[in-house]
Write a protein that holds these residues in place. Structure first.
Motif, PDB file in Angstrom:
ATOM      1  N   LEU A   1      55.679  -1.085 -43.118  1.00 27.87           N
ATOM      2  CA  LEU A   1      56.925  -0.996 -43.876  1.00 27.87           C
ATOM      3  C   LEU A   1      56.665  -0.060 -45.052  1.00 27.87           C
ATOM      4  N   ASN A   2      57.493   0.972 -45.182  1.00 28.46           N
ATOM      5  CA  ASN A   2      57.300   1.958 -46.255  1.00 28.46           C
ATOM      6  C   ASN A   2      58.446   1.903 -47.247  1.00 28.46           C
ATOM      7  N   SER A   3      58.110   1.986 -48.533  1.00 25.26           N
ATOM      8  CA  SER A   3      59.139   1.991 -49.579  1.00 25.26           C
ATOM      9  C   SER A   3      58.889   3.164 -50.521  1.00 25.26           C
ATOM     10  N   TYR A   4      59.963   3.927 -50.772  1.00 25.98           N
ATOM     11  CA  TYR A   4      59.905   5.065 -51.691  1.00 25.98           C
ATOM     12  C   TYR A   4      60.934   4.793 -52.781  1.00 25.98           C
ATOM     13  N   PRO A   5      60.512   4.154 -53.869  1.00 18.38           N
ATOM     14  CA  PRO A   5      61.479   3.771 -54.905  1.00 18.38           C
ATOM     15  C   PRO A   5      62.115   4.999 -55.549  1.00 18.38           C
TER      16      PRO A   5
ATOM     17  N   PRO B   1      51.155  14.937 -46.461  1.00 22.33           N
ATOM     18  CA  PRO B   1      51.041  15.372 -45.064  1.00 22.33           C
ATOM     19  C   PRO B   1      49.866  14.694 -44.344  1.00 22.33           C
ATOM     20  N   HIS B   2      50.141  14.234 -43.143  1.00 17.46           N
ATOM     21  CA  HIS B   2      49.106  13.561 -42.343  1.00 17.46           C
ATOM     22  C   HIS B   2      49.541  13.571 -40.880  1.00 17.46           C
ATOM     23  N   THR B   3      48.605  13.266 -40.017  1.00 18.21           N
ATOM     24  CA  THR B   3      48.969  12.951 -38.630  1.00 18.21           C
ATOM     25  C   THR B   3      48.661  11.478 -38.432  1.00 18.21           C
ATOM     26  N   ASP B   4      49.323  10.840 -37.486  1.00 14.80           N
ATOM     27  CA  ASP B   4      49.076   9.413 -37.243  1.00 14.80           C
ATOM     28  C   ASP B   4      47.941   9.258 -36.236  1.00 14.80           C
ATOM     29  N   THR B   5      47.172   8.166 -36.398  1.00 16.32           N
ATOM     30  CA  THR B   5      46.038   7.931 -35.495  1.00 16.32           C
ATOM     31  C   THR B   5      46.499   7.325 -34.157  1.00 16.32           C
TER      32      THR B   5
ATOM     33  N   LEU C   1      51.948  17.111 -37.744  1.00 19.67           N
ATOM     34  CA  LEU C   1      51.754  16.915 -39.183  1.00 19.67           C
ATOM     35  C   LEU C   1      53.115  16.566 -39.784  1.00 19.67           C
ATOM     36  N   HIS C   2      53.162  15.491 -40.552  1.00 19.92           N
ATOM     37  CA  HIS C   2      54.433  15.109 -41.171  1.00 19.92           C
ATOM     38  C   HIS C   2      54.194  14.527 -42.553  1.00 19.92           C
ATOM     39  N   ARG C   3      55.282  14.437 -43.315  1.00 18.53           N
ATOM     40  CA  ARG C   3      55.200  13.898 -44.675  1.00 18.53           C
ATOM     41  C   ARG C   3      56.561  13.308 -45.039  1.00 18.53           C
TER      42      ARG C   3
ATOM     43  N   HIS D   1      66.811   4.355 -52.919  1.00 21.40           N
ATOM     44  CA  HIS D   1      65.544   3.698 -52.593  1.00 21.40           C
ATOM     45  C   HIS D   1      65.367   3.811 -51.080  1.00 21.40           C
ATOM     46  N   ARG D   2      64.563   4.784 -50.655  1.00 21.71           N
ATOM     47  CA  ARG D   2      64.416   5.038 -49.222  1.00 21.71           C
ATOM     48  C   ARG D   2      63.389   4.078 -48.609  1.00 21.71           C
ATOM     49  N   LEU D   3      63.705   3.592 -47.409  1.00 19.94           N
ATOM     50  CA  LEU D   3      62.776   2.717 -46.682  1.00 19.94           C
ATOM     51  C   LEU D   3      62.551   3.302 -45.293  1.00 19.94           C
ATOM     52  N   SER D   4      61.393   3.036 -44.721  1.00 17.20           N
ATOM     53  CA  SER D   4      61.201   3.357 -43.314  1.00 17.20           C
ATOM     54  C   SER D   4      60.256   2.315 -42.721  1.00 17.20           C
ATOM     55  N   VAL D   5      60.345   2.167 -41.413  1.00 11.83           N
ATOM     56  CA  VAL D   5      59.512   1.178 -40.721  1.00 11.83           C
ATOM     57  C   VAL D   5      58.851   1.878 -39.540  1.00 11.83           C
TER      58      VAL D   5
HETATM   59  O1  LIG Z   1      58.628   7.326 -44.193  1.00 10.73           O
HETATM   60  C1  LIG Z   1      58.571   8.196 -43.331  1.00 10.73           C
HETATM   61  O2  LIG Z   1      59.549   8.842 -42.984  1.00 10.73           O
HETATM   62  C2  LIG Z   1      57.245   8.544 -42.684  1.00 10.73           C
HETATM   63  C3  LIG Z   1      56.316   7.376 -42.567  1.00 10.73           C
HETATM   64  C4  LIG Z   1      55.005   7.754 -41.938  1.00 10.73           C
HETATM   65  O3  LIG Z   1      54.746   8.883 -41.634  1.00 10.73           O
HETATM   66  C5  LIG Z   1      53.984   6.719 -41.670  1.00 10.73           C
HETATM   67  O4  LIG Z   1      54.206   5.528 -42.017  1.00 10.73           O
HETATM   68  O5  LIG Z   1      52.931   7.078 -41.099  1.00 10.73           O
END
Ligand SMILES: O=C(O)CCC(=O)C(=O)O
Ligand SMILES: [Fe+2]
Length: 344
Positions: free
Chosen positions: A203-207, A220-224, A277-279, A288-292
């Protein structure tokens, strides 16, 4: 017995100051520790968009293969996850991150741990901190959820458990679709039936940030993973890097999920599908952006190398074979150098 993903991550110790997020509510300006150099590529958007694929489309296999090859990512609709479940996941995620900083810290990830509240694991590879807080779940979130809500955690646990079960089904479907485009199948992967398959929910939070242009959401990263399946809320922020074009925004489509290729699929496909590669940049509208993110992997003792069927035409393997456990260890120590360290 096969180690769980959580045990594999526990072997890679992270220093305390790379775990505790800032109390974002208490600051009115971006502290120097969180100021990132302004990158000139941050606004390079050429109107390019990653493909959106309907899983019910009879050409879905071909389209998914093309998208993985050219972009390493696509959005997917008609994936079978009900909209109300996505909304519930989002509202439980928001409930968690809306807790006071002191409460969230009760569920802090341990330096030897893989799950719980804290900064992103990649934090230790960057000189500045990210404008981000996360909560990692592997299996049941119950232990940490009890620390956050001693008497009121059942709903959170039920929603996250239910979501992980449904995501596993979607991930399997997408994996066979994508492998199908290479004319290989799940059976060509060396996974033992019955061993833990290695998945995690992040769970990601960007306040809201006082100066979103100077801070970084997720570097920037790639996922494992083999594949990552991301649910992002209506606020934009995700960008992927495309060779020759630069950073391309992945604009949210209501109800769609974003799929991206991870390092394990990159190795398996002999680099045909790039681990993208993404960021995440910060939302400019003060949301307040969230992502899962659901990271779908392979069992930790599984050996990853391109299946022979793929190399039939005489193509040489680009990477030496590694177990998932070994690769996670290499990535934890070397971050973005990991793939080049196993290149033949
Ligand atoms: O929040 C996003 O859009 C990207 C999240 C992401 O890249 C990650 O959790 O590995
Ligand atoms: Fe990611």
């Amino acid at each position: 017995m096969t180690a769980t993903l959580s045990q594999v991550y526990s072997e890679n110790l992270i220093h305390h100051h790379h775990i505790v997020p800032l109390d974002f509510n208490s600051v009115r300006t971006v502290p120097d520790s969180h100021v990132w150099p302004k990158s000139d590529d941050s606004s390079s958007d050429h109107g390019l968009r990653i493909p959106a694929i309907d899983l019910k489309d009879p050409n879905a296999v071909k389209l998914a293969g093309q998208a993985c090859e050219t972009w390493g990512a696509f959005q997917v609709i008609n994936h079978g996850i009900p909209l109300n479940l996505l909304e519930e996941v989002e509202s439980e995620t928001r409930r968690l991150f809306s807790l006071p900083a002191e409460t969230k810290k009760k569920a802090l990830r341990k330096p030897t741990g893989a799950t719980g509240y804290g900064l992103p694991r990649i934090s230790e590879f960057f000189p500045k901190y990210m404008w981000h807080e996360g909560f990692t779940i592997m299996g049941s979130p119950a232990d940490h959820a009890r620390m956050l809500w001693p008497n009121d955690n059942a709903r959170f646990c039920d929603v996250m458990d239910g979501y992980q079960k449904k995501m596993e089904v979607v991930a399997e479907k997408l994996t066979s679709l994508i492998l199908g485009s290479l004319e290989i199948s799940g059976e060509d992967l060396n996974r033992d039936v019955g061993s833990p398959f290695g998945a995690a929910l992040q769970l990601n939070s960007y306040p809201p940030c006082p100066n979103p242009n100077r801070a970084m959401g997720l570097a920037p990263h790639t996922d494992t993973s083999l594949l990552t399946i991301l649910h992002q809320t209506a606020a934009s922020g995700l960008q992927i890097f495309k060779q020759g074009a630069g950073w391309v925004s992945v604009l949210p489509i209501a109800g769609a999920l974003v799929v991206n290729v991870g390092d394990l699929l990159h190795i398996l496909s002999n680099a045909r599908f790039p681990s993208v590669l993404h960021r995440a940049v910060l939302n400019r509208d003060g949301c307040h952006r969230l992502s899962v993110a659901y990271f779908y992997g392979l069992p930790s003792d599984c050996r990853v190398s391109p299946p022979l069927k793929l190399l039939n035409s005489g193509e040489k393997p680009k990477y030496r074979s590694v177990t998932v456990k070994e690769y996670v260890g290499i990535k934890s120590k070397n971050f973005q150098e990991a793939l080049s360290l196993i290149t033949i």
